[in-house]
Design an enzyme around this catalytic site. Structure first.
Site, PDB file in Angstrom:
ATOM      1  N   ASP A   1       0.830  -1.210   0.000  1.00 30.32           N
ATOM      2  CA  ASP A   1       0.000   0.000   0.000  1.00 30.32           C
ATOM      3  C   ASP A   1       0.866   1.261   0.000  1.00 30.32           C
ATOM      4  OD1 ASP A   1      -1.954   1.875   0.398  1.00 30.32           O
ATOM      5  OD2 ASP A   1      -2.752   1.005   2.242  1.00 30.32           O
TER       6      ASP A   1
ATOM      7  N   ASP B   1     -10.524   4.038  -1.212  1.00 31.25           N
ATOM      8  CA  ASP B   1     -11.169   3.031  -0.356  1.00 31.25           C
ATOM      9  C   ASP B   1     -12.687   3.012  -0.511  1.00 31.25           C
ATOM     10  OD1 ASP B   1      -8.596   2.909   0.474  1.00 31.25           O
ATOM     11  OD2 ASP B   1      -9.043   3.050   2.607  1.00 31.25           O
TER      12      ASP B   1
END
Ligand code: GLA
Length: 746
Positions: A495, A562
């Site tokens: 990430d 997200d």
């Protein structure tokens, strides 16, 4: 932003005006004066606020030019409060300030007197506590000295944002009114199951201390025919704060219903209504005889350890064996876990037999030993959407046990992925990564998962810190890859987050190469390990990652920011942002529109039911399977309910996701609110999702699109959710709001 939602799942509450009653006048403010900083004097009505800027209270301050790192700021609204407002209410007891939700904590003052507070700020006893999603409704007694009737009043709101975004953001703005009795009432509706009976529990509550009487009516309506199938009338007397009225209405969970609840207040005739869709189960129960549900092909690199579990539903105990298993492999007959390794490239086909007291099933299975892994999208679980940073080894183990016990492993869910929050604050002296106290032993966890035929996933960042502020892999990439190998890791989610700071200082940071660099570096480290590690890129789609993800040998790449459990988020990520990405997915390399948002989620220690309606959840799973997406469940598996299991364990639906052609669906038709997405399947048929993304149900004539879809002359139509063949001549379907009809067409 940490989510704390205590609201039960139910659709919006509508305040309807009664026939003969008085409707309270509401003052609405969409803008305010605004000042960054924090001085106690700001709350005073006499503070000289000239020089404060204007701001909208309907959108976070970050979206209005206020620096994202702002912590404290104040809002100020001046208003005249007319005493006539009292006359318009049948209650006349309170003045109500509805401020909407605020990121993250607030304190509100009227003419310098505190009237409400939500969340916690640094300096408070309990410290900072985010309450970003909670609506603020502050009541002031109508006879309170702090109200200046028939004069100008000043409302000030002190806000603290722990993390961006910040500030007031209720779309309706700030609303001030003298409420009527009925305005304090609301419904909370939730599904219940006792023994085998399904019902909805309807709770009518009041926020006010004074008692309310009237009648409550609950109707169960078939939305397609509008037939009312059940009505319940209930007299309500002395409803007040802390004394709710509850009723239960039974329903058939295999049918789609809408529940409509209405409360009409006796004296004023004013009423409120709320509608709610109870979960309904379309997936037929699995037979007691063994049935194979996993894909029959598996890719592995030469010599890499194999961890695979044959997914077979049916009554237990069951034995899973193979008469012609290639040498080098073995199957644990009790759980169907395949292990071993194959040194030589090539295709290895063998028969797998599953047998229980009710019968026997067989499946041919092929292991393709070569350069490709992840021939079909990964299925499994990830800790983030449920536990957030509060994940622990125990929670992973209990989730894995639930994955097995509740039968999800019988449908191919295998990856158990730890997301952010497992690293210690400091590396070991030799530079290797250390785990924090929540994870006593990664190696033991990996070994145990493998003994069950499951796979082990982990998370890191190419930067110094992860998004959650834990240690990333920068300058230790090879060491970390080696640690992962020693723990038996099968999946790495990598990430971007903290890497952004380094990237910002790089002279070539406008180039694609600068985005590729950290991912290529880790890929080289992973490939030096003697095991297959699924490589999952997470950098939110920057620099069109889908165009180069395959070149860094990524097995999947996140395509967006997200996801969260709202229709707006799922619609934007699923329908809007995937439409152009169809060409980039293929076996071994998948677009990842983020994890599933069904079941109990919460991104923290506080979990709640997904806020998607049942139809939105059918749409979610249908679209994600069509998109050949990673199918990573994001909820607490130990708390799975029947509805969520039925969504995740429909073998015909999942077979679309796992189809070995690996062709992602294309959006073929957009006709107003109707979207048709189709994908070709390896048996020559086509999976078709007919989606209604609008706010009204629709009757869709699929027949009229057949020509454009090159599907004329179809010989069979199968409803995948219901697992039923449908007529090939009558192709008209009722599709509920935000719902889907999911078909396989030949
Ligand atoms: C980012 C990712 C999420 C999750 C969190 C963890 O926001 O996109 O999926 O991994 O970080 O902090």
């Amino acid at each position: 932003m940490i989510t704390i939602m205590k609201k039960p799942i139910f659709t919006l509450l509508l305040c309807a005006s009664g026939m003969m009653g008085l409707q309270a006048q509401t003052l609405t403010f969409k803008t305010a004066k605004f000042k960054v900083g924090d001085e106690v004097g700001y709350k005073s009505p006499d503070f000289n606020a000239t020089g404060w800027r204007d701001i909208r209270v309907t959108d976070n301050w970050d979206n209005q030019g206020v620096p994202a790192d702002t912590r404290f700021a104040w809002y100020r609204i001046e208003m005249r409060l007319d005493k006539k407002m009292l006359e318009q209410s049948d209650l006349k007891e309170y003045l109500e300030f509805d401020l909407g939700p605020i990121d993250d904590a607030d304190e509100a003052y009227l003419n310098g007197e505190r009237i409400g507070k939500t969340g916690g700020m640094p300096g408070d006893k309990g410290g900072y506590a985010s309450a970003w999603s909670q609506p603020r409704r502050y009541l002031v007694k109508a006879d309170s000295k702090c109200i200046r009737w028939d004069a100008t009043n000043v409302l000030t709101v002190r806000c603290y944002s722990g993390n961006h975004p910040g500030g007031m953001f209720g779309r309706e703005g700030v609303r001030v009114r003298v409420p009527s009795r009925v305005d304090g009432t609301s419904f909370a509706i939730s599904p219940q199951k006792h023994a085998d009976k399904h019902s909805i529990a309807v709770e009518l509550k009041s926020r006010y201390a004074s008692s309310v009487s009237g009648t409550m009516k609950v109707e169960l309506v078939d939305p397609e025919t509008e037939e009312v199938v059940n009505t319940l009338n209930q007299k309500v007397s002395s409803l007040r704060e802390g004394k709710p009225v509850k009723v239960n209405v039974e329903y058939d969970p295999s049918r789609m219903f809408l529940a409509k609840a209405t409360f009409t207040e006796k004296k004023s005739g004013l009423s409120i209504t709320s509608s709610y869709q109870p979960p309904y189960i379309l997936t037929p129960p699995a037979p007691a005889t063994p049935r194979f549900n996993t894909t029959d092909i598996y890719g592995v690199r030469p010599g890499s350890p194999i961890h695979f579990r044959f997914g077979v539903s049916g009554e237990r105990p069951m034995k899973i064996t193979s008469p012609d298993l290639p040498s080098g492999l073995s199957i644990n007959p009790d759980n169907g876990a395949l292990s071993g390794s194959l040194a030589k490239a090539g295709g290895y086909t063998f028969t797998v037999v599953a047998e229980n007291a009710k019968g026997k099933a067989e499946q041919k299975f092929t292991i393709r030993v070569g350069s490709k892994i992840a021939l079909t999208p990964p299925m499994g679980w990830n800790s983030w959407n449920c536990w957030g940073l509060s994940v622990t080894q125990d929670k992973v183990i209990s989730s894995a046990k639930a994955l097995i016990e509740k039968g999800l492993a019988d449908y191919g869910y295998a990856y158990m992925n730890i997301d952010d929050g497992w690293e210690a604050p400091q590396r070991n002296a030799d530079g290797t990564i250390a785990v924090n106290e929540k994870f006593p032993s990664m190696k033991e966890l990996g070994d145990w998962l493998h003994s069950e035929g499951l796979k082990f996933g982990i998370y890191s960042s190419p930067g110094d810190l992860t998004c959650g502020g834990y240690l990333g892999s920068i300058d230790h990439e090879l060491q970390d890859a080696e640690s992962y190998n020693s723990w038996g890791v099968d999946y790495l989610k990598y990430d971007w987050c903290g890497y952004g700071r380094k990237h910002a200082t790089e002279p070539d940071n406008q180039t694609v190469a600068s985005f590729v660099r950290p991912y290529l570096l880790m890929e080289r480290c992973l490939r030096q390990q003697p095991r297959d590690i699924f490589y999952s890129l997470c950098q939110y789609g920057m620099a069109d990652v889908w165009k180069w993800g395959e070149a860094v040998d990524a097995n999947s790449w996140r395509t967006t920011g997200d996801i969260t459990d709202t229709w707006a988020s799922m619609y934007d990520i699923g329908f809007v942002r995937q439409a152009a990405l169809q060409p980039y997915a293929k076996p071994g390399h998948w677009n990842d529109p983020d994890m599933l948002i069904v079941g109990k989620v919460g991104w923290s220690a506080n979990l709640r039911d997904s806020r998607l309606t049942p139809d939105e959840q059918y749409t979610h799973i249908s679209l994600w399977t069509l998109l050949a997406s990673n199918m990573l469940i994001g909820c607490d598996l130990a708390q799975l309910d029947d509805f969520t299991i039925s969504l995740l364990c429909n073998n015909e639906v999942n077979a679309v996701n796992q189809d070995i052609l690996g062709i992602q669906a294309k959006r073929d038709i957009v006709d107003g609110d109707i979207q048709i997405w189709t994908r070709p399947l390896s048996d020559g048929s086509r999976a078709v999702g007919i989606f209604n993304v609008g706010t009204e149900p629709q009757k869709v004539d699929f027949g009229k699109y057949l020509k454009e879809l090159e599907l004329e002359g179809i010989s069979s139509v199968r409803d995948l959710w219901r697992q039923k063949n449908l007529s090939t001549s009558d192709l008209r379907y009722y599709i509920p709001t935000h719902g889907v009809r999911y078909l396989k067409v030949k």
